[in-house]
Scaffold this motif. Structure first.
Motif, mmCIF file in Angstrom:
data_model
loop_
_atom_site.group_PDB
_atom_site.id
_atom_site.type_symbol
_atom_site.label_atom_id
_atom_site.label_comp_id
_atom_site.label_asym_id
_atom_site.label_seq_id
_atom_site.Cartn_x
_atom_site.Cartn_y
_atom_site.Cartn_z
ATOM 1 N N ALA A 32 60.760 17.610 78.038
ATOM 2 C CA ALA A 32 61.465 18.366 79.076
ATOM 3 C C ALA A 32 61.434 19.865 78.817
ATOM 4 C CB ALA A 32 62.910 17.874 79.178
ATOM 5 N N ASP A 33 61.502 20.265 77.571
ATOM 6 C CA ASP A 33 61.552 21.695 77.240
ATOM 7 C C ASP A 33 60.259 22.421 77.590
ATOM 8 O OD1 ASP A 33 64.132 21.431 76.357
ATOM 9 O OD2 ASP A 33 63.636 21.438 74.216
ATOM 10 N N LYS A 34 59.199 21.687 77.848
ATOM 11 C CA LYS A 34 57.921 22.298 78.207
ATOM 12 C C LYS A 34 57.841 22.647 79.690
ATOM 13 C CE LYS A 34 54.276 20.161 76.651
ATOM 14 N NZ LYS A 34 53.368 19.025 76.331
ATOM 15 N N HIS A 35 58.833 22.223 80.475
ATOM 16 C CA HIS A 35 58.715 22.328 81.935
ATOM 17 C C HIS A 35 59.965 22.946 82.547
ATOM 18 C CE1 HIS A 35 55.022 19.951 81.981
ATOM 19 N NE2 HIS A 35 55.568 19.234 81.029
ATOM 20 N N LYS A 36 59.772 23.558 83.727
ATOM 21 C CA LYS A 36 60.876 24.196 84.440
ATOM 22 C C LYS A 36 60.637 24.068 85.943
ATOM 23 C CE LYS A 36 63.162 25.893 80.858
ATOM 24 N NZ LYS A 36 62.477 25.024 79.875
ATOM 25 N N ASP A 37 61.728 23.975 86.703
ATOM 26 C CA ASP A 37 61.618 23.977 88.159
ATOM 27 C C ASP A 37 61.823 25.393 88.691
ATOM 28 O OD1 ASP A 37 64.349 24.487 88.054
ATOM 29 O OD2 ASP A 37 64.950 22.592 88.989
ATOM 30 N N SER A 38 62.033 25.535 89.984
ATOM 31 C CA SER A 38 62.168 26.861 90.590
ATOM 32 C C SER A 38 63.440 27.575 90.147
ATOM 33 C CB SER A 38 62.144 26.742 92.114
ATOM 34 O OG SER A 38 63.235 25.963 92.576
ATOM 35 N N SER A 281 52.635 23.060 89.392
ATOM 36 C CA SER A 281 51.502 23.889 89.808
ATOM 37 C C SER A 281 51.265 23.832 91.310
ATOM 38 C CB SER A 281 50.229 23.456 89.067
ATOM 39 O OG SER A 281 49.896 22.110 89.393
ATOM 40 N N LYS A 282 51.450 22.661 91.909
ATOM 41 C CA LYS A 282 51.167 22.524 93.344
ATOM 42 C C LYS A 282 52.392 22.650 94.219
ATOM 43 C CE LYS A 282 48.821 19.757 96.828
ATOM 44 N NZ LYS A 282 47.882 18.639 97.112
ATOM 45 N N TYR A 283 53.543 22.206 93.731
ATOM 46 C CA TYR A 283 54.726 22.124 94.585
ATOM 47 C C TYR A 283 55.836 23.082 94.152
ATOM 48 C CZ TYR A 283 52.429 18.070 96.548
ATOM 49 O OH TYR A 283 51.526 17.232 97.177
ATOM 50 N N ASN A 284 55.442 24.208 93.600
ATOM 51 C CA ASN A 284 56.450 25.202 93.195
ATOM 52 C C ASN A 284 55.884 26.608 93.300
ATOM 53 O OD1 ASN A 284 59.077 25.798 92.298
ATOM 54 N ND2 ASN A 284 58.372 26.032 90.186
ATOM 55 N N ASP A 285 55.185 26.877 94.414
ATOM 56 C CA ASP A 285 54.554 28.195 94.571
ATOM 57 C C ASP A 285 55.509 29.242 95.130
ATOM 58 O OD1 ASP A 285 54.785 27.412 97.206
ATOM 59 O OD2 ASP A 285 52.636 27.304 97.596
ATOM 60 N N GLY A 286 56.723 28.843 95.520
ATOM 61 C CA GLY A 286 57.709 29.786 96.034
ATOM 62 C C GLY A 286 57.500 30.186 97.481
ATOM 63 N N GLU A 287 56.421 29.750 98.096
ATOM 64 C CA GLU A 287 56.147 30.067 99.501
ATOM 65 C C GLU A 287 56.159 28.796 100.348
ATOM 66 O OE1 GLU A 287 52.543 32.294 99.758
ATOM 67 O OE2 GLU A 287 53.251 33.900 98.451
ATOM 68 N N ASN A 288 55.258 27.880 100.025
ATOM 69 C CA ASN A 288 55.221 26.620 100.756
ATOM 70 C C ASN A 288 56.179 25.586 100.165
ATOM 71 O OD1 ASN A 288 53.022 27.334 102.613
ATOM 72 N ND2 ASN A 288 51.760 27.352 100.772
ATOM 73 N N TYR A 289 56.397 25.690 98.868
ATOM 74 C CA TYR A 289 57.231 24.702 98.184
ATOM 75 C C TYR A 289 58.103 25.370 97.127
ATOM 76 C CZ TYR A 289 53.740 21.424 100.033
ATOM 77 O OH TYR A 289 52.901 20.718 100.848
ATOM 78 N N CYS A 290 59.309 24.791 96.960
ATOM 79 C CA CYS A 290 60.173 25.112 95.824
ATOM 80 C C CYS A 290 60.612 23.786 95.209
ATOM 81 C CB CYS A 290 61.404 25.903 96.259
ATOM 82 S SG CYS A 290 61.068 27.628 96.677
ATOM 83 N N LEU A 291 60.358 23.633 93.932
ATOM 84 C CA LEU A 291 60.636 22.382 93.222
ATOM 85 C C LEU A 291 62.015 22.433 92.577
ATOM 86 C CD1 LEU A 291 59.499 19.674 91.999
ATOM 87 C CD2 LEU A 291 58.715 21.082 90.068
ATOM 88 N N HIS A 292 62.752 21.333 92.713
ATOM 89 C CA HIS A 292 64.074 21.232 92.091
ATOM 90 C C HIS A 292 64.180 19.885 91.386
ATOM 91 C CE1 HIS A 292 65.692 24.730 94.360
ATOM 92 N NE2 HIS A 292 64.857 24.296 95.290
#
Length: 381
Positions: A32-38, A281-292
């Motif tokens: 988990a510590d290797k990853h982060k959401d928006s 990488s695909k679903y957290n670009d801040g424009e089309n997608y924000c990942l939570h």
């Protein structure tokens, strides 16, 4: 991620079950510590733990992960396995589970009452498997009565799964018949619900072509188990399933499940690492997608915020909207469930020999105070 967490699955030794728990305690933080959401938050997991695995300090140890912000614990229950359960026994079993799990700060509160998320063991919610693995036709009513805020069992690989797929809806109980969750009213923005109805939060169901070959058409659900790795094409299909609240389709809820104690290679290893990397990488670009990344409880809170007509532009504002955050505490020296709870579970799940073996778990157990429901039930027996 909803985890049907059962360390002793497949009748493994106590030592192997303990090794599974230890692996979770060590490997999940590293992953988990290797990853982060928006929001800069790590992936969280919701461990749905059955009372018959509240033994050998398993429950306390998973709570220690929750204290560190890696997830939350909710209730998983197998019953009616050896013989059909009864409404009375189910009700008292759940009450005892809530009392004893709460010793570790498990569960938040909604309107001042303990609230819990639920997954039914053997996928048999509301007696949907022909009187096997349950036996209680009014189970949905009992779940609501005892504080269940939502069910996360489905989709399932058998006849218990709703025919109404890829949706979040309310199940209205018919206490005289099984499988009241087969269909229901979709949860809607600015909508209303009957407080007696139970929210059903489903994972995705979709067709896909294995190895991208037309001859290998398959139907997939929300499982991450390793035997069929969740590759990018299937992750995309999960998103395209577009499970959402009616009228707020830009918030897509993707509930996946695993049996993490037995599927550790998948959900604690490279496959899960790859899944998180692809999402970020695909679903957290801040424009089309924000990942939570959210827990089961937070998912429910977000859904209720939409239903209640909140602006819902920033999901972070609603993580604790209805059900408060649990106050986890792993310090109580409680190794296992009380004898009273063990007996309640064993009435329809295990024979007497199993109960005696289970009662040998080392360390002190929690015993209800005199006058509690559990003592009364024990006297009845």
């Amino acid at each position: 991620m909803t985890d049907h967490y059962e360390p002793g699955t497949d009748n493994v030794s106590d030592q192997e079950a303990r090794e599974r728990v230890n692996r979770l305690l060590t490997d999940y933080p590293k992953l988990a510590d290797k990853h982060k959401d928006s929001e800069g938050l790590p992936p969280t997991r919701t461990w749905f733990i059955p009372p018959h695995y509240h033994k050998d300090y398993y429950l306390r140890d998973v709570v220690s992960l929750c204290e560190q912000g890696y997830g939350e614990v909710e209730l998983h229950l197998h019953h009616g396995k050896h013989c059909p359960d009864t409404s009375e026994n189910l009700r008292e079993t759940i009450k005892l589970c809530l009392e004893e799990f709460s010793q570790f700060g498990i569960f938040g509160k909604e309107n001042g009452k303990t609230a819990y998320g639920f997954i039914h063991g053997d996928w048999a919610l509301d007696n949907a498997r022909n009187n096997q693995f349950c036996g209680v036709n009014d189970e949905i009513s009992i779940l609501k009565e005892t504080g269940c805020y939502a069910d996360y069992t489905f989709p399932s690989p058998n006849e218990a799964t709703p025919t109404q797929i890829n949706s979040i809806f309310y199940a209205k109980d018919d206490p005289t018949k099984p499988k009241s969750h087969d269909t229901g009213k979709r949860v809607a923005a600015n909508g209303q619900c009957d407080p007696k109805d139970l929210m059903i939060v489903q994972g995705p169901t979709f067709p896909y072509f294995r190895d991208q070959k037309w001859s290998k058409l398959r139907v997939s659900g929300d499982e991450i188990a390793g035997h069929t790795p969740l590759k990018p094409n299937r992750i995309d299909a999960c998103i395209r399933s577009a499970i959402s609240v009616k009228g707020k389709e830009d918030w897509v809820f993707v509930k996946m499940h695993t049996h993490g104690a037995t599927d550790g290679d998948a959900v604690l290893g490279q496959e899960m690492d790859d899944i998180f990397t692809y999402l970020e990488s695909k679903y957290n670009d801040g424009e089309n997608y924000c990942l939570h990344y959210v827990t089961a409880r937070e998912t429910y809170n977000l859904i209720k915020a939409i239903e209640n007509g909140e602006p819902c532009e920033d999901p972070s504002l609603y993580r604790n909207y209805r059900v408060s955050a649990p106050q986890y505490n792993s310090t109580p020296d409680i190794a296992c469930a009380s004898k009273t709870l063990q007996e309640r579970v064993a009435r329809t799940y295990k024979d007497n020999e199993d109960v005696q073996s289970y009662d040998q778990a080392q360390g002190p157990s929690y015993s209800p105070e005199p006058g509690m429901v559990g003592d009364e039930a024990s006297q009845e027996k």
